[in-house]
Design an enzyme around this catalytic site. Sequence first.
Site, PDB file in Angstrom:
ATOM      1  N   HIS A 150       0.817  -1.211   0.000  1.00 47.60           N
ATOM      2  CA  HIS A 150       0.000   0.000   0.000  1.00 47.60           C
ATOM      3  C   HIS A 150       0.857   1.269   0.000  1.00 47.60           C
ATOM      4  CE1 HIS A 150      -4.121   1.061  -0.087  1.00 47.60           C
ATOM      5  NE2 HIS A 150      -4.305   1.407   1.163  1.00 47.60           N
ATOM      6  N   ASN A 155      -6.198   7.150   3.918  1.00 50.77           N
ATOM      7  CA  ASN A 155      -7.570   7.577   3.638  1.00 50.77           C
ATOM      8  C   ASN A 155      -7.814   9.065   3.833  1.00 50.77           C
ATOM      9  OD1 ASN A 155      -7.900   4.864   3.280  1.00 50.77           O
ATOM     10  ND2 ASN A 155      -9.297   4.562   4.997  1.00 50.77           N
ATOM     11  N   ASP A 171      -0.676   2.549  -5.344  1.00 54.79           N
ATOM     12  CA  ASP A 171      -0.757   1.127  -5.652  1.00 54.79           C
ATOM     13  C   ASP A 171      -2.084   0.816  -6.322  1.00 54.79           C
ATOM     14  OD1 ASP A 171      -1.624   1.855  -2.872  1.00 54.79           O
ATOM     15  OD2 ASP A 171      -2.478  -0.156  -2.941  1.00 54.79           O
ATOM     16  N   ASN A 214      -9.670   4.953  -1.378  1.00 61.21           N
ATOM     17  CA  ASN A 214     -10.042   5.998  -0.416  1.00 61.21           C
ATOM     18  C   ASN A 214      -9.054   7.162  -0.377  1.00 61.21           C
ATOM     19  OD1 ASN A 214     -12.450   4.765   0.427  1.00 61.21           O
ATOM     20  ND2 ASN A 214     -11.348   3.427   1.836  1.00 61.21           N
TER      21      ASN A 214
END
Length: 234
Positions: A19, A66, A91, A112
Amino acid sequence: MILLVGLGNPGSKYARNRHNAGFHAVEAIADAHGFTPERKKFRGLLREGTIKGQKVITLRPGTFYNEAGNAVGAAAKFYKIPVDDIVVFHDEIDLAPGKVRVKKGGGLAGNNGLKSINAHMGPDFWRVRIGIGHPGRKEAVTNWVLGDFSKAEHEAYYDEVIDRMGSAIPALLSLDDTGAGRFMSGIAQPGAAATEKKPADKKDAPAPSSAPATKEPAQKKSSPFDILKALKKD
């Protein structure tokens, strides 16, 4: 001025996660072009430099993934950077490992971090999608993206893709479709040129052999897909 944003989560716990591919990309770009050391600003970590005469800043939001829009919005407002001059690296599970795709605007695909930036800046920023592959099951996605890249992934594709970001980025800074295409081509090319052998001097050339040459069977190289299959079997 162009703002390059890397998406990821702050802290050593997440540093090697899939991530955090966006973080890794902008770090590689800043390192390759001798940007200033990181400093804390806009609820994130900022570096400044020039690439081919173009003023560029990189930003790694210090908020969690997020909420990245908080840092991006603050930096863009301070430097008066329009949304068209913002490039976000992130990613992408819906791309095969090692594939890189660039687009401007479009859907947010449930990401997000992109949604947060969209809420602050609107949708018309550039996105560089870095493929990390899909674990195969929806319920496994969270653990997949928050898991570290394996040694096999690093060796098969990831380290080379991230390293190429620095050399390919000048093309992307034109911020048009042509530049985006050249950037993607630069990422896809082999990392090292084949070493050319000097032709042997005729007088030193070995005598031709009377025995017919035999071909060695070509060995199949493992692809990122083979690696993912192996990871799923573990």
